[in-house]
Design a protein around this motif. Structure first.
Motif, PDB file in Angstrom:
ATOM      1  N   ARG A  13     -40.403 -46.630  -2.428  1.00 38.82           N
ATOM      2  CA  ARG A  13     -38.868 -46.540  -2.764  1.00 38.82           C
ATOM      3  C   ARG A  13     -38.744 -44.864  -2.834  1.00 38.82           C
ATOM      4  O   ARG A  13     -37.569 -44.338  -2.501  1.00 38.82           O
ATOM      5  N   ILE A  14     -39.642 -44.089  -3.143  1.00 36.73           N
ATOM      6  CA  ILE A  14     -39.770 -42.609  -3.284  1.00 36.73           C
ATOM      7  C   ILE A  14     -39.565 -42.052  -1.972  1.00 36.73           C
ATOM      8  O   ILE A  14     -38.633 -41.201  -1.601  1.00 36.73           O
ATOM      9  N   LEU A  15     -40.289 -42.476  -1.132  1.00 40.17           N
ATOM     10  CA  LEU A  15     -40.509 -41.804   0.218  1.00 40.17           C
ATOM     11  C   LEU A  15     -39.599 -42.588   1.575  1.00 40.17           C
ATOM     12  O   LEU A  15     -39.354 -42.080   2.322  1.00 40.17           O
ATOM     13  N   ARG A  48     -34.779 -40.746 -13.233  1.00 38.97           N
ATOM     14  CA  ARG A  48     -35.801 -39.585 -12.864  1.00 38.97           C
ATOM     15  C   ARG A  48     -37.194 -40.379 -12.450  1.00 38.97           C
ATOM     16  O   ARG A  48     -37.756 -40.040 -11.302  1.00 38.97           O
ATOM     17  N   GLY A  49     -37.727 -41.360 -13.564  1.00 40.79           N
ATOM     18  CA  GLY A  49     -38.850 -41.959 -13.156  1.00 40.79           C
ATOM     19  C   GLY A  49     -40.195 -41.096 -13.707  1.00 40.79           C
ATOM     20  O   GLY A  49     -41.353 -41.636 -13.203  1.00 40.79           O
ATOM     21  N   LEU A  77     -35.713 -37.351  -6.966  1.00 40.99           N
ATOM     22  CA  LEU A  77     -36.956 -37.223  -6.497  1.00 40.99           C
ATOM     23  C   LEU A  77     -36.920 -37.687  -5.007  1.00 40.99           C
ATOM     24  O   LEU A  77     -37.519 -37.070  -4.119  1.00 40.99           O
ATOM     25  N   ALA A  78     -36.492 -38.972  -4.854  1.00 46.37           N
ATOM     26  CA  ALA A  78     -36.618 -39.404  -3.583  1.00 46.37           C
ATOM     27  C   ALA A  78     -35.860 -38.377  -2.375  1.00 46.37           C
ATOM     28  O   ALA A  78     -36.324 -38.202  -1.514  1.00 46.37           O
ATOM     29  N   ASP A  79     -34.741 -38.032  -2.845  1.00 40.47           N
ATOM     30  CA  ASP A  79     -34.049 -37.007  -2.049  1.00 40.47           C
ATOM     31  C   ASP A  79     -34.537 -35.701  -1.725  1.00 40.47           C
ATOM     32  O   ASP A  79     -35.005 -35.484  -0.442  1.00 40.47           O
ATOM     33  N   LYS A  80     -35.201 -35.310  -2.892  1.00 43.88           N
ATOM     34  CA  LYS A  80     -35.967 -33.790  -2.689  1.00 43.88           C
ATOM     35  C   LYS A  80     -37.284 -34.216  -1.631  1.00 43.88           C
ATOM     36  O   LYS A  80     -37.513 -33.354  -0.976  1.00 43.88           O
ATOM     37  N   LEU A  89     -42.180 -28.805  -7.779  1.00 41.56           N
ATOM     38  CA  LEU A  89     -40.711 -28.584  -8.538  1.00 41.56           C
ATOM     39  C   LEU A  89     -39.980 -29.932  -8.450  1.00 41.56           C
ATOM     40  O   LEU A  89     -39.551 -30.156  -9.574  1.00 41.56           O
ATOM     41  N   ALA A  90     -40.015 -30.788  -7.424  1.00 45.39           N
ATOM     42  CA  ALA A  90     -39.052 -31.997  -7.545  1.00 45.39           C
ATOM     43  C   ALA A  90     -40.021 -32.896  -8.693  1.00 45.39           C
ATOM     44  O   ALA A  90     -39.181 -33.575  -9.358  1.00 45.39           O
TER      45      ALA A  90
END
Ligand code: GDP
Length: 296
Positions: free
Chosen positions: A293-295, A255-256, A6-9, A37-38
């Motif tokens: 952490r995601i961004l 995934r989270g 998710l973070a990557d996308k 989508l992510a």
């Protein structure tokens, strides 16, 4: 690590916006399709995703973004704020009773990590200067009592047990009385789990709740089970009522989806997360730090 994909996308998508300078409604719409989508790929609840994207899109096509000198940056800020909001905005702490002991019931399905988490939480509270007592109320799972005694001794917290031939309601009651007599200001009751939710389990937990009137009922769910964890949380909350959620095994969840959905679906806060098998692998949950952490 959690939110890997998710973070990557999301970072990729938002980076593209940042590179654009001025944004059009189309740019935002395209980015939001990718965000959607992510999130779905990360196993976030469908309705949660829909509502999230709607809010971000509304804000990202408003003056806040279009009149800004750094529109891409503004969109990132909005996504960050909304992710934080999704996970509860601010840290939610344990409420201690004004008249000790504070009774905390830990509930959940078998294997979620309830017994380990009871030990972790006892150790955490001890470090905060509390005098916790653990009560062994899981009389059905073989070795659960022994396991609690082991984790109790590892964190140097006493464990109250009456064996496995007495009803969990009586054990809980006697445990609280024992705590009062011995000056324990927090009594943590490890309750029985089942492999699946069933009425007998819920009835027993309701009986314990009525008898010991806990200050907090904390539900322990396994982050790696994604939307199953969210369904379990909804069910426990409807049938029993829970005050907070402890999300375990975040260390094994790439995934989270549960972390991002469970609070939005149940409106109950995630209070702690489990990050490993060791007894100090427990941390208070901070929605803003999780969003970062995601961004990145
Ligand atoms: P219970 O049946 O709910 O009481 O579950 P247990 O406390 O026995 O835990 C089940 C398994 O999950 C054990 O092997 C624990 O070590 C493991 N476990 C619990 N919490 C965590 C965690 O946060 N991370 C990891 N990796 N394992 C955990």
């Amino acid at each position: 690590m959690i939110f890997e994909g998710l973070a990557d996308k999301l970072q990729n998508t938002l980076q593209k916006l940042k590179g654009k300078g001025k944004l059009t409604e189309n740019d935002v719409a395209e980015a939001m399709r990718e965000v959607k989508l992510a999130l779905l790929e990360a196993d976030v609840n469908f309705k949660v995703v829909k509502d999230f994207v709607k809010i971000v899109k509304e804000r990202a096509t408003g003056s806040e973004v279009f009149e800004s000198l750094t529109p891409g940056q503004q969109v990132i800020k909005i996504v960050n704020e909304e992710l934080t909001e999704l996970m509860g905005t601010t840290q939610s702490k344990i409420t201690f009773s004004s008249k000790p002991p504070t009774v905390i019931m830990l509930v959940g399905l078998q294997g979620a990590g309830k017994t380990t988490t009871s030990g972790k939480l006892a150790g955490y509270l001890k470090k905060q200067g509390k005098r916790p007592l653990l009560v062994a109320g899981d009389i059905y799972r073989p070795a659960a009592i022994k396991q609690l005694e082991v984790v109790g001794s590892q964190v140097d917290v006493p464990v109250f047990t009456l064996g496995d031939q007495i009803s969990p309601v009586d054990i809980a009651k006697a445990g609280v009385e024992h705590g009062i007599k011995h000056g324990n200001d927090v009594v943590l009751i490890d309750t029985a789990g089942r492999l699946h939710i069933d009425d007998t389990l819920m009835d027993e937990l309701k009986d314990i709740k009525t008898t010991v009137k806990p200050q907090e009922i904390l539900l322990v769910v396994d982050s790696m089970t994604g939307q199953d964890a969210v369904n379990v949380a909804e069910h426990f909350d409807t049938k029993l009522g829970v005050d907070g959620i402890i999300l375990t095994k975040l260390d094994g969840d790439t995934r989270g989806g549960a972390a991002l959905s469970v609070r939005a679906v149940t409106r109950k806060p995630i209070k702690f997360v489990g990050l490993g098998e060791k007894l100090n692998d427990l941390e208070p949950f901070h929605p803003d730090r999780m969003a970062s952490r995601i961004l990145g």
